[in-house]
Every structure is written in C-alpha cells, then in structure tokens.
Design an enzyme around this catalytic site. Structure first.
Site, PDB file in Angstrom:
ATOM      1  N   GLU A 186       0.826  -1.202   0.000  1.00  0.00           N
ATOM      2  CA  GLU A 186       0.000   0.000   0.000  1.00  0.00           C
ATOM      3  C   GLU A 186       0.861   1.253   0.000  1.00  0.00           C
ATOM      4  OE1 GLU A 186      -4.187  -1.178   2.278  1.00  0.00           O
ATOM      5  OE2 GLU A 186      -2.681   0.037   3.308  1.00  0.00           O
ATOM      6  N   GLU A 270      -6.653  -7.122  -0.899  1.00  0.00           N
ATOM      7  CA  GLU A 270      -7.051  -6.898   0.490  1.00  0.00           C
ATOM      8  C   GLU A 270      -8.380  -6.163   0.529  1.00  0.00           C
ATOM      9  OE1 GLU A 270      -3.885  -5.463   3.049  1.00  0.00           O
ATOM     10  OE2 GLU A 270      -5.287  -4.138   4.069  1.00  0.00           O
TER      11      GLU A 270
END
Length: 731
Positions: A186, A270
């Site tokens: 991320e 995710e």
C-alpha cells in the site's frame, strides 16, 4: 487498509512460541499436490489486457481467498499448514496472501511503529524465508495460489532490499506455478510514476531470475487506485484495496473501471467488511455491494484477515476485520474446527464457501467419455480404486506412486487416470492424518540462557537445574499422551515438572515437559511419540536441540562503510565486545597499523589516499561466548582509484577465489573451490551498495543482484581468509 500498529513483542507461553508446524522441516522443493485445486486447472497466471488469465489455457481466472495478518507475533501464529488446509477445506479458498511485515507498521509510510525485530523481514530475514518455504509447500500440497506480499507502505525506500528479496525468491520458486508476486502493498503519498519506477526494477529482477508469474503492484493512496499504469513489464496487474464501511462501492468502483479501461488488470489483494482501521463493526450491506461487484467483474480478491479478533499481546486491541471471534490462537485442526466466526467472519465465510469449486470435477470435465468416473477421494487405507473403475475400461495413471494402472493405491497424492477411450478421471488419495504437537521444533540454545524459536534456558521448576520448556501440554493437539525420549542424555535429558518460575507466564503452576541441560555442549536428538487414536496415525517425530556457546560482536558501529579522505567516524572502534566486555584487538589488512587510516581513541580517522582496508576485530572467548573474529571493509575515498593504485588488502594466505562478471540481473562467479563466501559490492564512489552471503559451488554460480544502476562497481569476495577484488562494469 493495513493501518498503523504499535510494535508487538513476541507472545511467549512458557518460552514457546505457538507455531503449529516445524519450520525447519519445510521443503517446497519436494512438495507435491495432495488434492486438485485451481493450480492444476490453470497453471501459471498472467495477464491479457485487463484480465487475469491462465498462461497455458488463456482462460480468464477469478480467485477468492484470504489474506493472512502481518507476519508478526499475532499473525505468524496462523502461518502453518494446519490453517491453510483448514481454510481450503472449510472456506474453499483458492488463494492465500502472505503479508510479510518488512520493518514498520506506520500506515503513513514513515518509520514509526517499528516491528519487533524477531518477526520483521529486516530483523529476521531467515525466519521469514523459512516460513515462506513452509507456506509454499502448503500451497503446493493444497494446489492453491500463494501471494508473496512485500507488506510495506514505504517499499520505494526499501528498493534495494525488496529487489534482492524478490530476485532470490524468484530464482528459488521459478518453476512453482502457485506463486503470485505482490511487490508493493500500500503506497501512501507516492506518485504512480515513483511506484512504477520501483516496480519496474523489482519485477525486472523477478523476470531475469526466470519467473514469469503474475506480479501485482500497489497504487496510490493506500491502493485505492487514484491512478494506475506505467509498469513496462509482462504479466503485471494493479492492486485495489477497500474496506466496505469506509469505501463505498458507488464512490470507489469507478477507480477500478478507469484503470481497467486503460487495459490494466486489477487484483483486490485486500478487502474488509469494516472501517479502514479494521476496528469498526462489519457492514453487511456495503460488503454485499462489493462482493456482487467483484463477481460481476471477475475480480480476484483476498479478505483481510485470517486471525482471531482479540489480540493477547502488544496493544491487546480488538480487530473487527478478523475472521475468528475470541482471544485464542486457532492454529491446530481441533481448535479451528471448534472456532467461532466473528461478525465479519460470518459474512466472509458465507461469501467464500458459497463460491467454492469442485476443482477435480472441473479438470476431469475437460476430457469426458464413457469410461470416466466422478472424482474419487479415498484414504490410503482403502487399498484399491477397483470398485470405481468402469467395466470394460482400462486406465493409465499419471502417477503410479499414488495409484497404479490397475487401481492399487500406492501412496498419498493425486493421480490423473486416462482411460482407453481418452476420457479423464481424477483420484485423490489422502493419508490418515498425523497428530501434532505445538512447540516440538529444532532449537539452538546458548550458554547464558537464550534460544531460537522463542524458547529460553531457565530454572523453571526451582530445582537448580537449567531447563527449556518443550510445549504447553502433555498431550498431542488431538488428545493422545505424548512421550519424549532423548537419544543423547549426556547433553539433554527429559522430565515433566510443574513450572513455578514467573517466566512460565501462562504455564505457571502447570505440569509441562522440559528439556534438562546437563552442561555438556553439543547436539541432542529428541524423539516424540504418541499412540494412534481414532482418526489419526501414531506420532513419531525427531528434532535436534543444540546447546552451544553464543557468538560475540563488537557493536553496531563496527561495520562495512565508506569514509571521505581525511574524514572521521566517531566510536567506530569499541574497546570491548558488546557482550561480556572482552578487550578487542584490531588489525588492518593483517597488520597492526595501516597507512590509510587510524584508530584514534576509538574514532576511525582516514588518511589522504584512496584505499580499501580490511579491518579485523578479534577478542578471546569466555565461558558463555565464542572467540570473536569479524572482518569488515572500509573504503577511503574512491574505491575505483584505490583498486587502480593497488591500495587494497593483500593478506598472507591470499589466492584466487573466483572470476566474476555481471550477467542477467546478477553476478556470475566461477569459483575455484566450494564454500561460504561474502560478496560486497561498492559503487565507483566508494558507497557500500550490497552485502551478500552465498554458499558457492566449485565452478559457475549465479548470485541475484537487483537495484544496481549501470556503471562501474568494485566487488570484494571473501572466502575463508582469502580476499579478492574485481572492477566490474554493469551495462
């Protein structure tokens, strides 16, 4: 959203980390599928336009699965074969994501929230690599995909380490179709161009190492896909993350559609049912919006995360996005079978299990015929498949070590049976399950009290003897009485005793099995046995427990480095060792002094000549520590000039070690002899770029090296007491 967490310390129950499987026994190289899953149907995955596809069949692929939690003291409890097999059988997962914590939790991409060094990749790389091998083995056996995820918010600042890691893993697993690479979890505020530059370097190393498997790249703003694209490698997809109670489908699905409209494949590695901090309540309606959208658009996805809801370590917080309710680690089959889903887990388990596939039937359907039979799954004790064979048909087995042509069962695994009419049938042969015992692992213990695998040497029962706790129970996880026997009682004996020391933690005042150290150094083989019980084979396992002196070190300041001519590095030469304060003697290229630098009151003071100096620190041993001998390389000024001038170490025993050259994302070393070697790479300006340890074989060796730009480099190779330098040009 993999949000910020404080550093977590290891959970210790009587000195034993509760991991379900022995890492030392992991061997992905020899693993084989024990069921038919998506991998035997699809093989290696890649991309075609905006779709994830099978590279062999060219069919579009959609996978559904779970992400593990950070590979820290909480998450690593679930990184074992019991959990993966249970998730495959009960949740019908096609993919598991290995969320490898690198160094920091900091969700803002900074350096706060440092992970416990015993769990982070930077702090304990070999632990993570061993666990990866275990999980790759489990993925192969269960025939599902495994995403190896560099779980960081600042991967662009870790490019050297990431490139070396992925090149090494790609070289190791280049022939494993189960692997998917996720090179950046991320990003936070990084631009897509910065991310793409990083990804191009890392994925190039993966490709050069021989792996063409799907590679996934995170996108700006915590992978909410503010933009995507720019990676010029093959088989690349872009990552999207959402948490349904924060990121509504109506507000964020457009980011996915924009990315896909530009010809890019998207993989949701995710997603959660809660708010983005993972701690809120699950939103079933918002989650249903997203799951319907993923199904409609065939978007592969992994839910966050496979763990219990309440942490019992560190900040002891509640994680609403966790799959399981409660505060107990659920890392054995019996515990998992009795587990309760959290509110989020109820939603997720329903979604995953309702979309499960019967992969064996899917594979068999590719070649129908009158002689085919419905996929058969039986135990090895069945003896034969003759009962399901069709009359008048003959069969040829793809794997006679599992099923012979006549149907005789030879062992566990998968056999594809091709009939005389060309039809295909599938036989899955399962072993009778073996019992498990948590904590029975290979361990190194050291004089002074420390051990590996989170064990420790203490007097746990107050009898004046040194012990280490084997595990938390006198029974296997399945309930059979377990017996431990030492094959080397002169080094270690076994006893059962009540744990009274305060360091017993949760095991205080409980009777547990213990290793007892006699004081003799060496390695002992310990055998664990338990009788067969209903549904489980007998247990018979062996581990090695080593008792030895620990190493010593001079301290963190004494390390390979570069210093400007005339420059100074304070406190470079500690007077005594870090442990037990033994006096240290320093030599310079094997001599008491060097013309190129000096030790002035502990400070390194460089001279005015370009030079490369090998500095060796030695110290005597003690009752608990080994003698120390550590050599580091210091570059004064410009290393290329130093080599050209001949200002490099000439050690008395020096001989030619190898020849070297850059080639295909690495260095090819033609070694004269086999053995462990240290390879140090310096830029032409003298900056230490990388240090690699490798077991060389006599002859040609390829060592993956990523993240180096084109230019001149100095390469130093040390093998035993021999040192050799090369000036190499990387194009």
């Amino acid at each position: 959203m993999t949000f910020f967490r404080n550093s977590m310390k290891a959970l210790v129950l009587g000195g034993s980390l509760l991991l379900g499987t022995t890492l030392a026994n992991a061997s992905a190289a020899t693993a084989k599928p024990l069921r038919v899953g998506p991998v035997q149907n699809y093989g290696v995955l890649g991309t075609s336009g905006n779709k994830v596809i099978s590279l062999s069949t060219k069919k579009e692929v959609m996978l559904r699965g779970m992400s593990m939690f950070w590979s820290d003291a909480t998450g690593l409890q679930y990184y074992n074969k019991n959990v993966m097999k249970w998730a495959v059988e009960n949740l019908k997962v096609d993919v598991i994501r290995y969320a490898m914590g690198v160094q920091y939790y900091d969700s803002q991409g900074g350096t706060s929230g440092e992970m416990d060094a015993g769990y982070s990749y930077i702090g304990s790389p070999e632990k993570q690599k061993s666990t990866i091998d275990l999980m790759v083995e489990a993925a192969i056996e269960n025939d599902i995909y495994l995403i190896i995820d560099w779980h960081s918010h600042r991967a662009d600042k870790e490019q050297t380490q990431a490139a070396a890691f992925f090149a090494e893993m790609a070289q190791k697993y280049k022939d494993v179709p189960n692997i998917i690479w996720e090179v950046f979890n991320e990003p936070v505020n990084q631009s897509m161009s910065t991310i793409a530059s990083y990804a191009n370097t890392v994925i190039s190393g993966i490709r050069n190492a021989g792996s063409q498997n799907l590679a996934l790249v995170g996108t700006p703003s915590w992978s909410q896909m503010g933009s995507c694209g720019g990676v010029n490698q093959t088989n690349v997809g872009y990552v999207f993350h959402f948490y349904a109670a924060t990121h509504s489908k109506n507000s964020f699905a457009g980011n996915i559609e924009r990315c896909r409209s530009q010809g890019n494949a998207v993989f949701i590695t995710e997603w959660g049912t809660t708010t983005a901090d993972g701690k809120g309540a699950a939103s079933e309606s918002a989650t249903n919006d997203w799951t319907s959208y993923m199904e409609t658009n065939k978007l592969s996805n992994c839910n966050w995360s496979l763990r219990n809801e309440v942490s019992t370590i560190g900040e002891k917080s509640t994680e609403g996005s966790a799959l399981f309710a409660g505060d107990e680690f659920l890392n054995t089959v019996s515990k998992l079978n009795g587990a309760t889903f959290s509110n989020s887990g109820k939603i997720v388990s329903k979604y995953l299990s309702s979309h499960g596939s019967v992969w064996a039937d899917t594979l068999a359907a590719s070649k129908p015929g009158a002689c085919s039979f419905k996929s058969a799954t039986v135990r090895t004790s069945a003896g034969s498949l003759a009962a399901v064979y069709k009359a008048g048909c003959t069969y040829t087995s793809s794997n006679p070590t599992v099923v012979a042509n006549d149907g005789t069962i030879a062992g566990a695994g998968v056999a594809l049976l091709t009939a005389n009419d060309g039809s295909l049938s599938v036989a899955v042969i399962e072993e009778e399950p073996t019992q498990t015992y948590t904590g029975f692992v290979d361990v190194n213990c050291y004089v002074g009290g420390t051990c590996t695998k989170s064990k420790a040497v203490k007097d746990y029962d107050g009898d004046g003897k040194l012990e280490a706790i084997i595990g938390s129970s006198l029974q296997t996880a399945e309930g059979a009485k377990i017996t431990f026997t030492s094959l080397n009682p002169e080094i270690i004996t076994i006893k059962e005793a009540v744990c009274t020391n305060k360091l017993c933690y949760a095991l205080q005042d409980k009777k547990v099995p213990m290793y007892v150290f006699t004081g003799t150094l060496g390695s002992a083989k310990i055998v664990a046995t338990a009788p067969a019980i209903s549904g489980y084979n007998a247990l018979n396992d062996t581990v090695t427990i080593t008792y030895a002196k620990a190493e010593n070190k001079p301290g963190a300041a004494f390390k390979a480095t570069t210093v400007a001519k005339g420059g100074t590095i304070a406190n470079f030469f500690p007077e005594v060792t870090y442990y037990e304060k033994q006096p240290i003697v320093y030599t310079f290229d094997g001599k008491a002094t060097s013309p190129y630098l000096s030790n002035v009151g502990g400070a390194l003071v460089a001279g005015n000549e370009d030079a490369i100096v090998a500095i060796t620190a030695t110290a005597p041993g003690t009752e608990s520590r080994l003698p120390m001998e550590l050599t580091v390389t210091v570059v004064v000024g410009d290393s290329l000039t130093a080599v050209n001038k001949g200002n490099t170490p000439i050690l008395p025993s020096r001989k030619e070690i190898a020849t070297a050259q850059f080639s295909k994302g690495g260095i090819v070393l033609n070694a004269a002899t086999s053995g462990l070697a240290t390879v140090e790479i310096f830029s032409a300006m003298g900056n230490a770029e990388q240090t690699i340890q490798s077991n060389l074989s006599a002859g040609a060796n390829w060592i993956p090296v990523s993240g180096l730009r084109a230019g001149h480099y100095i390469v130093r190779i040390k093998q035993d007491s021999n040192v050799q330098f090369f000036t190499l040009n990387k194009k």
